[in-house]
Every structure is written in C-alpha cells, then in structure tokens.
Design a protein around this motif. Structure first.
Motif, short mmCIF file in Angstrom:
data_model
loop_
_atom_site.label_atom_id
_atom_site.label_comp_id
_atom_site.label_asym_id
_atom_site.label_seq_id
_atom_site.Cartn_x
_atom_site.Cartn_y
_atom_site.Cartn_z
N TYR A 174 0.91 -1.17 -0.07
CA TYR A 174 -0.04 0.06 -0.08
C TYR A 174 1.01 1.36 -0.19
N MET A 198 -8.42 0.04 6.40
CA MET A 198 -8.43 -1.25 5.52
C MET A 198 -10.12 -1.19 5.08
N LEU A 251 -10.32 1.29 2.18
CA LEU A 251 -9.29 0.88 1.05
C LEU A 251 -10.17 -0.37 0.32
N ALA A 252 -10.95 -1.26 1.10
CA ALA A 252 -11.59 -2.36 0.43
C ALA A 252 -12.75 -1.99 -0.49
N THR A 288 -6.69 -6.30 -0.44
CA THR A 288 -6.61 -5.97 1.08
C THR A 288 -6.22 -7.29 1.98
N ARG A 311 -3.46 -7.16 6.00
CA ARG A 311 -4.14 -6.31 6.78
C ARG A 311 -3.16 -5.37 7.71
#
Length: 291
Positions: free
Chosen positions: A26, A60, A63-64, A70, A73
C-alpha cells in the motif's frame, strides 16, 4: 523468547531480527518481524500474534471499497508505525536507526537490531517452479503452497547492520529463538559475516520450534520437509549445522536428547511452550543457568 530474556535484569539483551519478510505494501514499507518483536516486548501485541492490541481497521475498510487486494491487513495503529518508517526511509535514514527510534517510542527494554540495513527479500519456489515473494506465499496465499526452494535476494550485497557482529562477538551466549529455521533464521544467516561470527562464537544454543515434529503454528515442519531437511529435531539440528553448541527441545521430545547428544550437541528437554511472559522468563533463566 525475546520477552523472556528481557525480563532477566542481570543480563543485557540484544535481539537481531529477520528482515527477509520486509516489503512495500500500500505504498508503505512494512517490516513485520521487527514490528512483532517491538509490539510484543512493549506488551501491546495483537491477539493473533501480529499487529497491535485493540486495533481499529477504518483504513482497511475504506481501502476495500477500491479495486485493491486487502488480504495483507494493516490496522490503523500499525499503519502509523509503518508510515513513520516509510517517511524516514524516504529521507534516506537507515533501517537500524529507524528501528531504534521505533523501539524507543514503544519503550522496550532491549537493544533491537535489524539483520541488515540493505534490502533483503526472501523468495520461495513452489514445487511447481513458481517463485513467490514472501508476503505472497505467507499472507496472500496463506502458506498453502508446497515449497521446494528458497533464496534471499540482495544477500550478497548486504552488510550486517551496525552492532550485529559486535553483539555476537561479545555475547555470553547467542540464543536462536524457536522460529521457523528457513524462513526466519536463514535470512539472517545469509547476510555476509553473520554465519562466520556465529561459527566463531563459543556458545550458540537454539530452542527448537517443534513439538512432536510440528510447530504450534505456521509452516515450519512443511517448509523444512520441502527443502529436504530431516523430520523433527534432527531437521532443526541440520538446519543449523556447524553453528550450534546446544539445542533445547520440549519435554514431549525428550527421547531426541540421545541422538542430539550423539551429534555432539549439548541437548536437554524442558517445557518450551512460552506464549506467556512468565514461561518465557523461566526458560530464559534456565538456559542461562545451564551455561
């Protein structure tokens, strides 16, 4: 194991940590083994054995919503640690200095050193011939692949981080923690100068990660088998051939002490289940008392 030795106030402890798992995820530079040791020594580790306790996962979850995998984690607090590391790396600071600053922030009581400041990446070859980055194998594919080969990219150009060789040379004893030998310890040994320093050390004791031939968690036994190492503690001894003066096994494997002694190792059996801090301190004290 590090937590156990940290509790022995009469000894100064230095922990040298694998960096072969490090990667960019990321857009941030993650060092999973270093952070796990920091969080554990600080008493704030997550219940799953990685990350932080009482984590939140807002980043997270957000972002998903995007077309992003993802599977790896990073909790919000853990992300802050990795963001700090990334900022300092982009400033050109060495990983060892950044690690020292992170360790200081979390107020851990031991000296923590990465194996090297240079890039070192563990690569694994499946029996089908596909080479995988460590995090692809371990996290994204949940170590389901059968492994037939391993290499450590960048090892030849790497140098031990400042303090690593000096710590080995000055140590009363070097203890190899009950980690996966090929995945967690071999990357450290691949850094030029580390193996030779251990070969010259008077006392190098490993704590076996196996119980009845299997690890409590993780793929240690399967990886060792795939790489052609013998089963059980004979394989642990073989993984560290030429380095060990002693090997500690669990009481359930007490029958292995005989053949380990025949190999020229000082071997003994004791309770090596050290998930609890007090148990880890008990084992650490037992090892030092036996020297």
């Amino acid at each position: 194991m590090a937590r156990g030795f940290a509790r022995l106030e009469e000894w100064n402890t230095t922990v040298v940590v694998n960096t072969g798992d490090d990667d960019w995820v990321y857009g941030v530079f993650v060092a999973p083994d270093l952070d796990t040791v920091v969080y554990t020594l600080a008493g704030v580790e997550g219940p799953q054995g990685w990350g932080l306790a009482n984590e939140t996962w807002e980043v997270m979850e957000a972002l998903a919503d995007f077309p992003v995998d993802t599977t790896f984690r990073l909790g919000d607090g853990d992300l802050a640690t990795n963001l700090y590391r990334t900022m300092r790396i982009r400033e050109g600071k060495p990983l060892s200095l950044i690690t020292d600053q992170i360790a200081s922030t979390f107020k851990i009581g031991v000296r923590l050193l990465p194996a090297t400041d240079q890039p070192l990446r563990t690569k694994l070859r499946t029996v089908g011939g596909e080479w995988l980055d460590f995090q692809d194998y371990f996290v994204r594919r949940q170590h389901r692949d059968r492994i037939g080969g391993i290499r450590f990219d960048g090892a030849e150009a790497a140098r031990p981080a400042p303090g690593v060789i000096e710590a080995i040379r000055r140590a009363r004893a070097v203890i190899i923690a009950p980690s996966n030998p090929p995945l967690s310890i071999w990357p450290i040994l691949a850094v030029p100068g580390v193996r030779s320093a251990l070969e010259a050390a008077e006392t190098v004791i490993a704590v076996s990660p196996l119980f009845g031939g299997k690890a409590l968690k993780g793929p240690a036994a399967d990886v060792m088998d795939g790489l052609g190492l013998p089963a059980g503690n004979r394989g642990v001894a073989e993984a560290y051939r030429g380095l060990l003066s002693g090997l500690v096994v669990d009481t359930g494997d007490a029958e292995d002490v005989g053949f380990l002694s025949d190999l020229g190792l000082r071997a003994w059996a004791t309770d090596t289940r050290i998930a609890e801090p007090a148990a880890a301190a008990r084992l650490a004290a037992e090892i030092m008392a036996a020297l």
